[in-house]
Design a protein around this motif. Structure first.
Motif, PDB file in Angstrom:
ATOM      1  N   THR A  70       0.859  -1.180   0.000  1.00  0.00           N
ATOM      2  CA  THR A  70       0.000   0.000   0.000  1.00  0.00           C
ATOM      3  C   THR A  70       0.896   1.230   0.000  1.00  0.00           C
ATOM      4  O   THR A  70       1.767   1.372   0.859  1.00  0.00           O
ATOM      5  CB  THR A  70      -0.931   0.009   1.222  1.00  0.00           C
ATOM      6  OG1 THR A  70      -1.733  -1.172   1.168  1.00  0.00           O
ATOM      7  CG2 THR A  70      -1.833   1.227   1.212  1.00  0.00           C
ATOM      8  N   GLU A  71       0.655   2.095  -1.010  1.00  0.00           N
ATOM      9  CA  GLU A  71       1.504   3.273  -1.167  1.00  0.00           C
ATOM     10  C   GLU A  71       0.734   4.335  -1.947  1.00  0.00           C
ATOM     11  O   GLU A  71       0.081   4.020  -2.950  1.00  0.00           O
ATOM     12  CB  GLU A  71       2.766   2.847  -1.940  1.00  0.00           C
ATOM     13  CG  GLU A  71       3.822   3.883  -2.066  1.00  0.00           C
ATOM     14  CD  GLU A  71       5.087   3.292  -2.687  1.00  0.00           C
ATOM     15  OE1 GLU A  71       6.007   2.955  -1.931  1.00  0.00           O
ATOM     16  OE2 GLU A  71       5.123   3.157  -3.930  1.00  0.00           O
ATOM     17  N   ASN A  72       0.819   5.579  -1.501  1.00  0.00           N
ATOM     18  CA  ASN A  72       0.187   6.706  -2.184  1.00  0.00           C
ATOM     19  C   ASN A  72      -1.299   6.484  -2.462  1.00  0.00           C
ATOM     20  O   ASN A  72      -1.799   6.805  -3.535  1.00  0.00           O
ATOM     21  CB  ASN A  72       0.917   7.038  -3.487  1.00  0.00           C
ATOM     22  CG  ASN A  72       2.358   7.439  -3.255  1.00  0.00           C
ATOM     23  OD1 ASN A  72       2.680   8.092  -2.272  1.00  0.00           O
ATOM     24  ND2 ASN A  72       3.234   7.035  -4.157  1.00  0.00           N
ATOM     25  N   THR A  75      -3.466   0.245  -3.253  1.00  0.00           N
ATOM     26  CA  THR A  75      -3.036  -1.046  -2.746  1.00  0.00           C
ATOM     27  C   THR A  75      -2.736  -1.929  -3.943  1.00  0.00           C
ATOM     28  O   THR A  75      -3.614  -2.203  -4.757  1.00  0.00           O
ATOM     29  CB  THR A  75      -4.120  -1.702  -1.870  1.00  0.00           C
ATOM     30  OG1 THR A  75      -4.405  -0.835  -0.771  1.00  0.00           O
ATOM     31  CG2 THR A  75      -3.665  -3.054  -1.343  1.00  0.00           C
ATOM     32  N   GLN A  76      -1.473  -2.348  -4.054  1.00  0.00           N
ATOM     33  CA  GLN A  76      -1.066  -3.245  -5.134  1.00  0.00           C
ATOM     34  C   GLN A  76      -1.079  -4.671  -4.611  1.00  0.00           C
ATOM     35  O   GLN A  76      -0.472  -4.973  -3.589  1.00  0.00           O
ATOM     36  CB  GLN A  76       0.337  -2.909  -5.628  1.00  0.00           C
ATOM     37  CG  GLN A  76       0.835  -3.897  -6.674  1.00  0.00           C
ATOM     38  CD  GLN A  76       2.308  -3.714  -7.007  1.00  0.00           C
ATOM     39  OE1 GLN A  76       2.834  -2.616  -6.921  1.00  0.00           O
ATOM     40  NE2 GLN A  76       2.964  -4.790  -7.374  1.00  0.00           N
ATOM     41  N   VAL A  77      -1.776  -5.531  -5.324  1.00  0.00           N
ATOM     42  CA  VAL A  77      -1.813  -6.955  -5.002  1.00  0.00           C
ATOM     43  C   VAL A  77      -1.255  -7.693  -6.213  1.00  0.00           C
ATOM     44  O   VAL A  77      -1.718  -7.488  -7.336  1.00  0.00           O
ATOM     45  CB  VAL A  77      -3.246  -7.438  -4.707  1.00  0.00           C
ATOM     46  CG1 VAL A  77      -3.262  -8.926  -4.423  1.00  0.00           C
ATOM     47  CG2 VAL A  77      -3.856  -6.655  -3.555  1.00  0.00           C
ATOM     48  N   PHE A  96      -5.524  -1.248  -6.616  1.00  0.00           N
ATOM     49  CA  PHE A  96      -6.826  -0.883  -6.083  1.00  0.00           C
ATOM     50  C   PHE A  96      -6.775   0.480  -5.407  1.00  0.00           C
ATOM     51  O   PHE A  96      -5.799   0.793  -4.718  1.00  0.00           O
ATOM     52  CB  PHE A  96      -7.273  -1.885  -5.012  1.00  0.00           C
ATOM     53  CG  PHE A  96      -7.564  -3.259  -5.517  1.00  0.00           C
ATOM     54  CD1 PHE A  96      -8.838  -3.599  -5.947  1.00  0.00           C
ATOM     55  CD2 PHE A  96      -6.573  -4.232  -5.539  1.00  0.00           C
ATOM     56  CE1 PHE A  96      -9.122  -4.881  -6.390  1.00  0.00           C
ATOM     57  CE2 PHE A  96      -6.844  -5.517  -5.981  1.00  0.00           C
ATOM     58  CZ  PHE A  96      -8.121  -5.842  -6.414  1.00  0.00           C
ATOM     59  N   VAL A  97      -7.832   1.261  -5.574  1.00  0.00           N
ATOM     60  CA  VAL A  97      -8.082   2.462  -4.783  1.00  0.00           C
ATOM     61  C   VAL A  97      -9.388   2.209  -4.054  1.00  0.00           C
ATOM     62  O   VAL A  97     -10.402   1.890  -4.691  1.00  0.00           O
ATOM     63  CB  VAL A  97      -8.180   3.732  -5.658  1.00  0.00           C
ATOM     64  CG1 VAL A  97      -8.547   4.933  -4.800  1.00  0.00           C
ATOM     65  CG2 VAL A  97      -6.882   3.972  -6.419  1.00  0.00           C
ATOM     66  N   LEU A  98      -9.327   2.296  -2.742  1.00  0.00           N
ATOM     67  CA  LEU A  98     -10.510   2.029  -1.927  1.00  0.00           C
ATOM     68  C   LEU A  98     -11.180   3.322  -1.508  1.00  0.00           C
ATOM     69  O   LEU A  98     -10.513   4.346  -1.332  1.00  0.00           O
ATOM     70  CB  LEU A  98     -10.133   1.223  -0.686  1.00  0.00           C
ATOM     71  CG  LEU A  98      -9.463  -0.125  -0.950  1.00  0.00           C
ATOM     72  CD1 LEU A  98      -9.108  -0.796   0.359  1.00  0.00           C
ATOM     73  CD2 LEU A  98     -10.348  -1.017  -1.792  1.00  0.00           C
TER      74      LEU A  98
END
Length: 110
Positions: A70-72, A75-77, A96-98
């Motif tokens: 998770t950065e900036n 969330t990268q999966v 993802f942007v939540l």
């Protein structure tokens, strides 16, 4: 190694692997954006249609995700994906942007 995912992201992957376009769409906000394979989809209904199309075309399955960063605000999966597509299996990155308990944006890349 098992990674812990935010609830909305886990719901997305569970629905995706279950081949449930309605449940996939329900994981997103009303005005969410999905970018995948050179296409952009906006809104839950368009996202549901995208899942129907991609499930029919690729029949892909995500094995357990192995990296979460998770950065900036994203969330990268990263996970190992196999299916009926050139180069299968491949490791894909999901960005993802939540927004609250839902996904507001998703971009899938190699």
């Amino acid at each position: 190694m098992t990674v812990k995912l935010p609830q909305a992201i886990q719901a997305y992957f569970d629905a995706d692997n279950a081949r449930s376009p309605d449940a996939v769409a329900a994981a997103f906000t009303d005005d969410a954006i999905v970018k995948d394979a050179g296409e952009t989809r906006v809104g839950r209904e368009s996202i549901r249609e995208w899942k129907v199309e991609t499930d029919q075309k690729y029949a892909s399955t995500l094995a357990e995700p192995f990296l979460v960063i998770t950065e900036n605000g994203k969330t990268q999966v990263t996970g190992h994906v196999s299916g009926d597509f050139p180069g299968s299996p491949v490791d894909l990155r999901y960005f993802f942007v939540l927004k609250g308990e839902k996904i507001a944006a998703l971009e899938i890349t190699i």
